[in-house]
Motif scaffolding. Sequence first.
Motif, PDB file in Angstrom:
ATOM      1  N   GLY A  43       0.803  -1.221   0.000  1.00 43.26           N
ATOM      2  CA  GLY A  43       0.000   0.000   0.000  1.00 43.26           C
ATOM      3  C   GLY A  43       0.830   1.261   0.000  1.00 43.26           C
ATOM      4  O   GLY A  43       0.436   2.288  -0.559  1.00 43.26           O
ATOM      5  N   ALA A  44       2.021   1.221   0.605  1.00 45.09           N
ATOM      6  CA  ALA A  44       2.881   2.396   0.646  1.00 45.09           C
ATOM      7  C   ALA A  44       3.489   2.701  -0.717  1.00 45.09           C
ATOM      8  O   ALA A  44       3.760   3.852  -1.037  1.00 45.09           O
ATOM      9  N   ARG A  45       3.670   1.671  -1.546  1.00 40.30           N
ATOM     10  CA  ARG A  45       4.279   1.878  -2.876  1.00 40.30           C
ATOM     11  C   ARG A  45       3.253   2.116  -3.966  1.00 40.30           C
ATOM     12  O   ARG A  45       3.574   2.648  -5.017  1.00 40.30           O
ATOM     13  N   GLU A  46       2.008   1.697  -3.717  1.00 40.13           N
ATOM     14  CA  GLU A  46       0.989   1.757  -4.759  1.00 40.13           C
ATOM     15  C   GLU A  46       0.383   3.145  -4.854  1.00 40.13           C
ATOM     16  O   GLU A  46       0.064   3.767  -3.844  1.00 40.13           O
ATOM     17  N   VAL A  47       0.204   3.633  -6.076  1.00 35.59           N
ATOM     18  CA  VAL A  47      -0.397   4.943  -6.310  1.00 35.59           C
ATOM     19  C   VAL A  47      -1.667   4.734  -7.126  1.00 35.59           C
ATOM     20  O   VAL A  47      -1.662   4.058  -8.145  1.00 35.59           O
ATOM     21  N   TYR A  48      -2.760   5.323  -6.648  1.00 36.86           N
ATOM     22  CA  TYR A  48      -4.039   5.171  -7.358  1.00 36.86           C
ATOM     23  C   TYR A  48      -4.282   6.370  -8.227  1.00 36.86           C
ATOM     24  O   TYR A  48      -4.048   7.467  -7.909  1.00 36.86           O
TER      25      TYR A  48
END
Length: 151
Positions: free
Chosen positions: A146-151
């Motif tokens: 979640g810290a690396r993922e960008v929406y």
Amino acid sequence: MEVIQANVISASEQGTLRCSGFPCSISLPAVMGPAAWHLMSANAMDSVSQARSEADARRSALMAATQRGDRAAYETLLRDCVPFIAAIARRRGVPPDRADDVVQETLLTIHRARATYDPRRSFDAWLRVIVERRAVDVLRQAYRHGAREVY
């Protein structure tokens, strides 16, 4: 026997008991040395292991049969453990979409570590430790993802 009420337990060679930090009330023989303390704690462990639940005793027997090579017992054990694993994962705060990951990782760990189980001990306690560790692993993985993922 004398009853001592105090707070952290420490035994001296004379058999006295000193406590500090939390309330306790313990009955002791007047003379109890360190060797007797060790024996007393070993006996307490035995009585705890004798007070296992019916489900725990059943799972323990299935694991003992598994260690002897009984494939049917192993399949039954793994199927029986799935709801227990999922419940612990939910209590540890694992999101519902990640609960299956905890179940799968735990079942793999059981498979790898099945030779380390001691049938004289509680199976549920052994399994609970494994599930909690796998749940923490899944939560860490979700956090990193979640810290690396960008929406």
